[in-house]
Write a protein that holds these residues in place. Structure first.
Motif, PDB file in Angstrom:
ATOM      1  N   VAL A 108     -18.620  89.426 -49.478  1.00 16.82           N
ATOM      2  CA  VAL A 108     -17.749  88.420 -48.880  1.00 16.82           C
ATOM      3  C   VAL A 108     -18.668  87.370 -48.276  1.00 16.82           C
ATOM      4  O   VAL A 108     -19.479  87.683 -47.400  1.00 16.82           O
ATOM      5  CB  VAL A 108     -16.825  89.018 -47.794  1.00 16.82           C
ATOM      6  N   ASN A 109     -18.558  86.135 -48.769  1.00 14.68           N
ATOM      7  CA  ASN A 109     -19.404  85.058 -48.275  1.00 14.68           C
ATOM      8  C   ASN A 109     -18.585  84.129 -47.392  1.00 14.68           C
ATOM      9  O   ASN A 109     -17.620  83.527 -47.841  1.00 14.68           O
ATOM     10  CB  ASN A 109     -20.017  84.269 -49.434  1.00 14.68           C
ATOM     11  N   LEU A 110     -18.996  84.021 -46.142  1.00 12.22           N
ATOM     12  CA  LEU A 110     -18.386  83.084 -45.201  1.00 12.22           C
ATOM     13  C   LEU A 110     -19.265  81.845 -45.014  1.00 12.22           C
ATOM     14  O   LEU A 110     -18.885  80.919 -44.311  1.00 12.22           O
ATOM     15  CB  LEU A 110     -18.180  83.755 -43.838  1.00 12.22           C
ATOM     16  N   GLY A 111     -20.434  81.862 -45.611  1.00 15.39           N
ATOM     17  CA  GLY A 111     -21.361  80.746 -45.467  1.00 15.39           C
ATOM     18  C   GLY A 111     -21.072  79.629 -46.445  1.00 15.39           C
ATOM     19  O   GLY A 111     -20.127  79.683 -47.233  1.00 15.39           O
ATOM     20  N   THR A 112     -21.925  78.623 -46.415  1.00 19.72           N
ATOM     21  CA  THR A 112     -21.732  77.451 -47.271  1.00 19.72           C
ATOM     22  C   THR A 112     -22.748  77.363 -48.395  1.00 19.72           C
ATOM     23  O   THR A 112     -22.753  76.387 -49.140  1.00 19.72           O
ATOM     24  CB  THR A 112     -21.807  76.153 -46.432  1.00 19.72           C
ATOM     25  N   GLU A 113     -23.599  78.369 -48.535  1.00 19.39           N
ATOM     26  CA  GLU A 113     -24.614  78.321 -49.576  1.00 19.39           C
ATOM     27  C   GLU A 113     -24.485  79.519 -50.511  1.00 19.39           C
ATOM     28  O   GLU A 113     -23.817  80.503 -50.207  1.00 19.39           O
ATOM     29  CB  GLU A 113     -26.009  78.269 -48.953  1.00 19.39           C
ATOM     30  N   GLU A 114     -25.156  79.414 -51.659  1.00 14.67           N
ATOM     31  CA  GLU A 114     -25.188  80.516 -52.614  1.00 14.67           C
ATOM     32  C   GLU A 114     -25.892  81.711 -51.972  1.00 14.67           C
ATOM     33  O   GLU A 114     -26.919  81.559 -51.317  1.00 14.67           O
ATOM     34  CB  GLU A 114     -25.957  80.090 -53.867  1.00 14.67           C
ATOM     35  N   VAL A 115     -25.349  82.899 -52.173  1.00 10.98           N
ATOM     36  CA  VAL A 115     -25.974  84.130 -51.682  1.00 10.98           C
ATOM     37  C   VAL A 115     -26.865  84.661 -52.797  1.00 10.98           C
ATOM     38  O   VAL A 115     -26.388  84.975 -53.894  1.00 10.98           O
ATOM     39  CB  VAL A 115     -24.913  85.177 -51.275  1.00 10.98           C
ATOM     40  N   LEU A 116     -28.155  84.746 -52.525  1.00  9.13           N
ATOM     41  CA  LEU A 116     -29.092  85.252 -53.516  1.00  9.13           C
ATOM     42  C   LEU A 116     -28.798  86.723 -53.802  1.00  9.13           C
ATOM     43  O   LEU A 116     -28.551  87.506 -52.885  1.00  9.13           O
ATOM     44  CB  LEU A 116     -30.524  85.090 -53.010  1.00  9.13           C
ATOM     45  N   GLY A 117     -28.804  87.081 -55.071  1.00  4.37           N
ATOM     46  CA  GLY A 117     -28.540  88.461 -55.471  1.00  4.37           C
ATOM     47  C   GLY A 117     -27.078  88.766 -55.746  1.00  4.37           C
ATOM     48  O   GLY A 117     -26.722  89.911 -56.014  1.00  4.37           O
ATOM     49  N   TRP A 118     -26.221  87.750 -55.704  1.00  4.97           N
ATOM     50  CA  TRP A 118     -24.778  87.980 -55.889  1.00  4.97           C
ATOM     51  C   TRP A 118     -24.457  88.629 -57.228  1.00  4.97           C
ATOM     52  O   TRP A 118     -23.484  89.365 -57.344  1.00  4.97           O
ATOM     53  CB  TRP A 118     -23.983  86.687 -55.714  1.00  4.97           C
ATOM     54  N   ARG A 119     -25.275  88.395 -58.231  1.00  2.00           N
ATOM     55  CA  ARG A 119     -24.999  88.939 -59.574  1.00  2.00           C
ATOM     56  C   ARG A 119     -25.040  90.468 -59.612  1.00  2.00           C
ATOM     57  O   ARG A 119     -24.499  91.076 -60.522  1.00  2.00           O
ATOM     58  CB  ARG A 119     -26.010  88.386 -60.572  1.00  2.00           C
ATOM     59  N   GLN A 120     -25.694  91.116 -58.637  1.00  2.00           N
ATOM     60  CA  GLN A 120     -25.823  92.577 -58.650  1.00  2.00           C
ATOM     61  C   GLN A 120     -24.550  93.280 -58.180  1.00  2.00           C
ATOM     62  O   GLN A 120     -24.437  94.491 -58.291  1.00  2.00           O
ATOM     63  CB  GLN A 120     -27.018  93.019 -57.803  1.00  2.00           C
ATOM     64  N   LEU A 121     -23.593  92.534 -57.653  1.00  2.00           N
ATOM     65  CA  LEU A 121     -22.353  93.130 -57.157  1.00  2.00           C
ATOM     66  C   LEU A 121     -21.203  92.866 -58.124  1.00  2.00           C
ATOM     67  O   LEU A 121     -21.130  91.790 -58.718  1.00  2.00           O
ATOM     68  CB  LEU A 121     -22.012  92.571 -55.776  1.00  2.00           C
ATOM     69  N   PRO A 122     -20.284  93.819 -58.279  1.00  2.00           N
ATOM     70  CA  PRO A 122     -19.176  93.618 -59.203  1.00  2.00           C
ATOM     71  C   PRO A 122     -18.140  92.591 -58.738  1.00  2.00           C
ATOM     72  O   PRO A 122     -17.399  92.045 -59.552  1.00  2.00           O
ATOM     73  CB  PRO A 122     -18.518  94.992 -59.331  1.00  2.00           C
TER      74      PRO A 122
END
Length: 141
Positions: free
Chosen positions: A92-106
């Motif tokens: 769950v991203n509440l920030g305004t930038e891309e979260v590095l490593g997001w591809r590893q989560l379904p």
């Protein structure tokens, strides 16, 4: 190669932290292991709200790097980076930038406030997900 993550945008959320608490309660009830990324001040407030937003519920949580991280169903991170986390199935991203490593989560859920800067940053992330081969979609908050 694993399947692309399911990416959802929930835009125009009047109280992103309150909404996040409800979302985390629902995810916890389903047995999800969630990581929340947000700016430091938001993580501090979310940490407090998770203790107090609903009297009958207890949502076990901790911050990244704490001793109970591996066992906690909810992990809070003030860094937009989940590459070092294992065993999580939802971001769950509440920030305004891309979260590095997001591809590893379904699953990735982008919670976006109602203000213009938050929406503008969300449009950039939406395009980034598309260029990475995902088909993000909007879900009514």
């Amino acid at each position: 190669m694993s399947a692309a993550p399911r990416v959802e945008f929930r835009v125009g959320v009047a109280d992103p932290l309150g909404y996040c608490c409800g979302l985390l309660r629902a995810a916890d009830a389903k047995g999800a292991r969630t990581v929340v990324c947000a700016p430091s001040a938001w993580i501090d407030e979310l940490d407090q709200r998770l203790w107090t937003f609903s009297q009958p519920d207890f949502l076990a949580h901790c911050r990244v790097g704490e001793p109970l991280e591996a066992r906690s169903p909810i992990v809070l991170s003030e860094r937009a980076d989940v590459r070092g986390l294992q065993g999580r199935d939802c971001l769950v991203n509440l920030g305004t930038e891309e979260v590095l490593g997001w591809r590893q989560l379904p699953r990735v859920i982008e919670l976006v406030g109602a203000d213009a800067p938050a929406k503008a940053a969300a449009r950039e992330r939406f395009r980034m997900y598309r260029s990475a081969g995902c088909e993000p979609h909007n879900v009514e908050p």
